[in-house]
Design a protein around this motif. Structure first.
Motif, PDB file in Angstrom:
ATOM      1  N   ASN A 153       0.811  -1.221   0.000  1.00 29.60           N
ATOM      2  CA  ASN A 153       0.000   0.000   0.000  1.00 29.60           C
ATOM      3  C   ASN A 153       0.842   1.266   0.000  1.00 29.60           C
ATOM      4  O   ASN A 153       0.292   2.364  -0.074  1.00 29.60           O
ATOM      5  N   TYR A 154       2.149   1.132   0.106  1.00 25.36           N
ATOM      6  CA  TYR A 154       2.996   2.303  -0.100  1.00 25.36           C
ATOM      7  C   TYR A 154       2.934   2.788  -1.554  1.00 25.36           C
ATOM      8  O   TYR A 154       3.096   3.970  -1.820  1.00 25.36           O
ATOM      9  N   PRO A 238      -6.735   3.342  13.479  1.00 27.40           N
ATOM     10  CA  PRO A 238      -6.461   4.318  12.398  1.00 27.40           C
ATOM     11  C   PRO A 238      -7.678   5.158  12.033  1.00 27.40           C
ATOM     12  O   PRO A 238      -7.554   6.338  11.675  1.00 27.40           O
ATOM     13  N   MET A 239      -8.861   4.554  12.135  1.00 30.19           N
ATOM     14  CA  MET A 239     -10.088   5.275  11.812  1.00 30.19           C
ATOM     15  C   MET A 239     -10.379   6.348  12.867  1.00 30.19           C
ATOM     16  O   MET A 239     -10.719   7.492  12.543  1.00 30.19           O
ATOM     17  N   ILE A 240     -10.216   5.999  14.140  1.00 27.23           N
ATOM     18  CA  ILE A 240     -10.570   6.926  15.215  1.00 27.23           C
ATOM     19  C   ILE A 240      -9.579   8.080  15.292  1.00 27.23           C
ATOM     20  O   ILE A 240      -9.969   9.256  15.418  1.00 27.23           O
ATOM     21  N   TYR A 241      -8.290   7.773  15.230  1.00 24.44           N
ATOM     22  CA  TYR A 241      -7.270   8.795  15.470  1.00 24.44           C
ATOM     23  C   TYR A 241      -6.789   9.481  14.197  1.00 24.44           C
ATOM     24  O   TYR A 241      -6.017  10.439  14.290  1.00 24.44           O
ATOM     25  N   PHE A 242      -7.200   9.000  13.025  1.00 25.95           N
ATOM     26  CA  PHE A 242      -6.719   9.631  11.800  1.00 25.95           C
ATOM     27  C   PHE A 242      -7.846   9.970  10.834  1.00 25.95           C
ATOM     28  O   PHE A 242      -8.100  11.146  10.536  1.00 25.95           O
ATOM     29  N   LEU A 243      -8.579   8.963  10.352  1.00 27.21           N
ATOM     30  CA  LEU A 243      -9.478   9.190   9.231  1.00 27.21           C
ATOM     31  C   LEU A 243     -10.744   9.934   9.620  1.00 27.21           C
ATOM     32  O   LEU A 243     -11.320  10.660   8.797  1.00 27.21           O
ATOM     33  N   ASN A 244     -11.207   9.787  10.855  1.00 28.95           N
ATOM     34  CA  ASN A 244     -12.444  10.465  11.263  1.00 28.95           C
ATOM     35  C   ASN A 244     -12.349  11.988  11.175  1.00 28.95           C
ATOM     36  O   ASN A 244     -13.361  12.674  11.047  1.00 28.95           O
ATOM     37  N   HIS A 245     -11.134  12.520  11.241  1.00 27.43           N
ATOM     38  CA  HIS A 245     -10.967  13.972  11.180  1.00 27.43           C
ATOM     39  C   HIS A 245     -11.201  14.523   9.777  1.00 27.43           C
ATOM     40  O   HIS A 245     -11.335  15.747   9.612  1.00 27.43           O
ATOM     41  N   TYR A 246     -11.240  13.639   8.775  1.00 22.82           N
ATOM     42  CA  TYR A 246     -11.409  14.082   7.396  1.00 22.82           C
ATOM     43  C   TYR A 246     -12.805  13.782   6.841  1.00 22.82           C
ATOM     44  O   TYR A 246     -13.075  14.083   5.678  1.00 22.82           O
ATOM     45  N   THR A 278     -11.856  16.996   3.627  1.00 24.72           N
ATOM     46  CA  THR A 278     -10.556  17.421   3.091  1.00 24.72           C
ATOM     47  C   THR A 278      -9.735  16.177   2.812  1.00 24.72           C
ATOM     48  O   THR A 278      -9.917  15.139   3.472  1.00 24.72           O
ATOM     49  N   LEU A 279      -8.832  16.269   1.849  1.00 24.12           N
ATOM     50  CA  LEU A 279      -8.021  15.108   1.495  1.00 24.12           C
ATOM     51  C   LEU A 279      -6.826  15.010   2.440  1.00 24.12           C
ATOM     52  O   LEU A 279      -6.151  16.008   2.713  1.00 24.12           O
ATOM     53  N   PRO A 280      -6.538  13.810   2.977  1.00 24.66           N
ATOM     54  CA  PRO A 280      -5.363  13.651   3.843  1.00 24.66           C
ATOM     55  C   PRO A 280      -4.072  13.828   3.048  1.00 24.66           C
ATOM     56  O   PRO A 280      -3.981  13.442   1.882  1.00 24.66           O
ATOM     57  N   ASN A 284       1.049  12.178   5.805  1.00 21.54           N
ATOM     58  CA  ASN A 284       0.295  11.581   6.917  1.00 21.54           C
ATOM     59  C   ASN A 284      -0.105  10.145   6.611  1.00 21.54           C
ATOM     60  O   ASN A 284      -0.077   9.283   7.498  1.00 21.54           O
ATOM     61  N   LEU A 285      -0.499   9.873   5.371  1.00 22.44           N
ATOM     62  CA  LEU A 285      -0.836   8.506   4.992  1.00 22.44           C
ATOM     63  C   LEU A 285       0.371   7.582   5.120  1.00 22.44           C
ATOM     64  O   LEU A 285       0.251   6.427   5.568  1.00 22.44           O
ATOM     65  N   ILE A 286       1.543   8.081   4.721  1.00 22.03           N
ATOM     66  CA  ILE A 286       2.751   7.268   4.820  1.00 22.03           C
ATOM     67  C   ILE A 286       3.086   6.972   6.285  1.00 22.03           C
ATOM     68  O   ILE A 286       3.505   5.854   6.634  1.00 22.03           O
ATOM     69  N   VAL A 287       2.870   7.944   7.172  1.00 22.27           N
ATOM     70  CA  VAL A 287       3.119   7.709   8.595  1.00 22.27           C
ATOM     71  C   VAL A 287       2.191   6.633   9.133  1.00 22.27           C
ATOM     72  O   VAL A 287       2.621   5.700   9.853  1.00 22.27           O
ATOM     73  N   VAL A 288       0.895   6.706   8.797  1.00 25.11           N
ATOM     74  CA  VAL A 288      -0.060   5.699   9.273  1.00 25.11           C
ATOM     75  C   VAL A 288       0.301   4.318   8.734  1.00 25.11           C
ATOM     76  O   VAL A 288       0.306   3.318   9.473  1.00 25.11           O
TER      77      VAL A 288
END
Length: 597
Positions: A153-154, A238-246, A278-280, A284-288
């Motif tokens: 997925n990289y 990942p959903m709670i701490y990252f994707l939900n903000h977008y 908004t698009l991440p 940030n995606l690479i960090v996750v």
């Protein structure tokens, strides 16, 4: 100058009076030999034996915890990455801005096809792979393939995502079949190390009583599935701490949704095509993804470094030596056993109910009514409920064997009836607590189902020569059920609930019918496991640890030993094939062997 004293005392030199008083015996040549080379005077053989087997039992517990934690991390990373990937690829704006006309929906459909369709062929190769690599190394290899899927997925392209999805689909059944086999073997080993005193008085080849390892198996399966169901909760991090903000709120994503629950068709019909506010950023995606990759690598290290072998080396050799053709055929031959035939509906239902929790309850009832931003919390409720309820399988220590499995089926039957008549309204949050309760209760039924089935298989088939075949059949039928759900994803919700209800009733009736046959004493028809055929000649085993010896040889071995003729020349011609081939030195001397004078 005075001479320096020697570093070591001279042999035969007289010892000092202090050394003589300290040891109680004279030193040097006058010391008795038994006092110098004999056993330690305070050595307690029984205490050392107890400590040795305590270390062995702690090692087994370490193996169970490491395998459980490795499975939890592996499945949690896989679910979390797949969920985040599908949500990102669903958004139209994300696809057009990040990937243009690459065709991500087509790639995602082929990726899901590879994950769901490939396990259909797993019955052909899973037993061969487990016997070839061994149980522990099969687990390690399969966890490594899951990590490979994460790493692709990289660089999201057709030639990275689809081949890794196919490889992942090929490793699903081998991973969970070897996990089930591994936990069962650990329970048998723990019983062996806990009752070592009872085995001292038994013959070396005498097996422990059937079902004697069942209490340990119940505990170990409860621990394993408690960890496994935690993966559903860990996957939402990942959903709670990252994707939900977008994500957009429910008023945007559910704007065109008209019906939910039992009145819905397919998966989220009318759901908005844009779900990201908004698009991440790519960084940030690479960090996750790097964090997920690190967790997958940690799971590999847990399996590699902390999981011990499931079998002794000689047992591994024996399991392979029955012949690769026989290993290939034996899963099919086990269909003769009526116990497996009666459990097949439960195997199928076990695959149905997990997919229904993730797609039916979470999407058709949850996201459809309360929005995508609450998907993670619904799955957390399911995972925590299932993890806590896994220890309800310990009720089998005091209650009859069918009670936990039938109780789980009863919980699901009640919930299915309720869901059949419930259609929540879109964009209404007043009934959200009902969704969380339903998800947690469905997790309770799932935990009783999984724990009960794996424990039942470990009790019915405790022979080490059959366990990998049995767990392969179990998880293969689960894969077939998941493939069926994948094909019928566009069906109306009422049709899905009806299929689920019919399968649940059929599986419970079939299982109770099997228990009735067992109580009547109907003997199952099991295929014969061929004896190991070793091609290697030479000394490999100690006599008391010869695992090549069959049960028949073990029963008559002592008699055959007593009836052996005395050494020396035998009257008459020597039978062909009994004399050994002369060594090269004897051939050079012109002799025919040691008998030549």
């Amino acid at each position: 100058m005075e001479a320096e004293p020697p570093l070591y005392p001279m042999a035969g030199a007289a010892a000092s009076q202090e050394d003589e008083d300290r040891l109680g015996v004279p030193d040097g040549s006058e010391a008795p030999l038994d006092e110098l080379v004999g056993a330690y005077p305070n050595y307690n053989e029984e205490e050392e034996e107890r400590r040795y087997y305590r270390r062995k039992r702690l090692g087994v517990l370490k193996n169970v915890l490491a395998a459980s934690a490795g499975g939890m991390l592996t499945y949690g990373v896989y679910l979390g990455l797949l969920q985040m990937q599908l949500i990102l690829h669903y958004d139209e704006t994300y696809r057009e801005v990040k990937y243009g006309n690459m065709g991500l929906p087509d790639i995602d459909s082929k990726m899901l096809m590879g994950i769901n369709v490939t396990p259909i062929a797993a019955l052909l190769y899973t037993p061969v792979l487990i016997r070839f690599f061994g149980t522990k190394w099969m687990m390690f290899l399969a966890v490594g393939i899951y990590a490979l899927f994460v790493s692709t997925n990289y660089w999201e392209r057709y030639y990275t995502l689809v081949p890794s999805a196919v490889a992942l689909g090929m490793s699903i059944v081998p991973l969970w079949a070897s996990m089930g086999n591994y936990i069962t073997r650990m329970a048998q080993k723990y019983h062996e190390y806990s009752h070592y005193k009872e085995q001292d008085g038994q013959e070396p080849k005498q097996r422990p009583p059937r079902g004697s390892h069942a209490p340990y198996l119940l505990v170990f399966q409860a621990i394993f599935y408690s960890f496994f169901h935690l993966s559903f909760a860990c996957a939402q991090l990942p959903m709670i701490y990252f994707l939900n903000h977008y994500l957009y709120d429910l008023n945007h994503t559910l704007y065109n949704v008209q019906s939910c629950g039992t009145n819905s068709h397919g998966i989220l019909s009318g759901f908005n095509k844009t779900v990201l506010r908004t698009l991440p950023r790519s960084g940030n995606l690479i960090v996750v993804e790097s964090v997920l990759m690190a967790v997958a690598f940690l799971a590999m290290l847990l399996v590699l470094g902390l999981c011990g072998a499931a079998y002794r080396p000689t047992e591994e050799i024996d399991l392979r030596s029955v012949g690769w053709g026989n290993i290939f055929q034996l899963p099919f031959k086990h269909v003769r056993d009526y116990r497996l035939r009666h459990l097949v509906p439960f195997f199928i239902y076990s695959g149905f109910e997990v997919l229904f929790a993730c797609t039916g309850i979470a999407l058709g009832y949850g996201v459809c009514s309360v929005g995508l931003e609450r998907l993670a919390y619904l799955l957390v409720a399911y995972g925590l409920g299932a993890s806590a309820a896994s220890f309800l399988g310990l009720l089998g220590l005091w209650l009859p064997r069918p009670v936990p499995l039938v109780a789980g089926a009863g919980v699901h039957l009640l919930l299915t009836f309720v869901l059949f008549f419930w259609a929540p309204m879109p964009r209404v949050l007043q009934h959200s607590w009902i969704l969380y309760v339903a998800a947690a209760l469905w997790g309770v039924g799932s935990a009783l189902n999984k724990t009960g089935l794996s424990t039942l298989l470990g009790i019915l088939y405790e022979d080490k020569e059959r366990q990998d075949f049995i767990f392969t059949i179990y998880h293969w039928w689960q894969a077939v059920a998941i493939f069926t759900v994948y094909l019928g994803s566009s069906l109306p919700m009422k049709a899905k609930l009806a299929v689920l209800l019919v399968t649940l009733v059929a599986s419970a009736v079939s299982y109770l019918r099997m228990e009735q046959k067992l109580r009547r004493g109907v003997a199952p028809r099991q295929p014969r496991i061929p004896r190991p055929q070793h091609k290697v000649r030479g000394y490999r085993y100690l006599e008391e640890d010869n695992s090549d010896e069959s049960d028949a040889e073990g029963e008559h071995g002592d008699g055959a030993e007593e009836a052996a003729p005395p050494a020396g020349p035998r009257p008459g011609p020597e039978p062909a094939g009994l004399g050994r081939r002369p060594c090269p030195y004897e051939q050079a001397l012109g002799g025919d062997g040691p008998e030549e004078q």
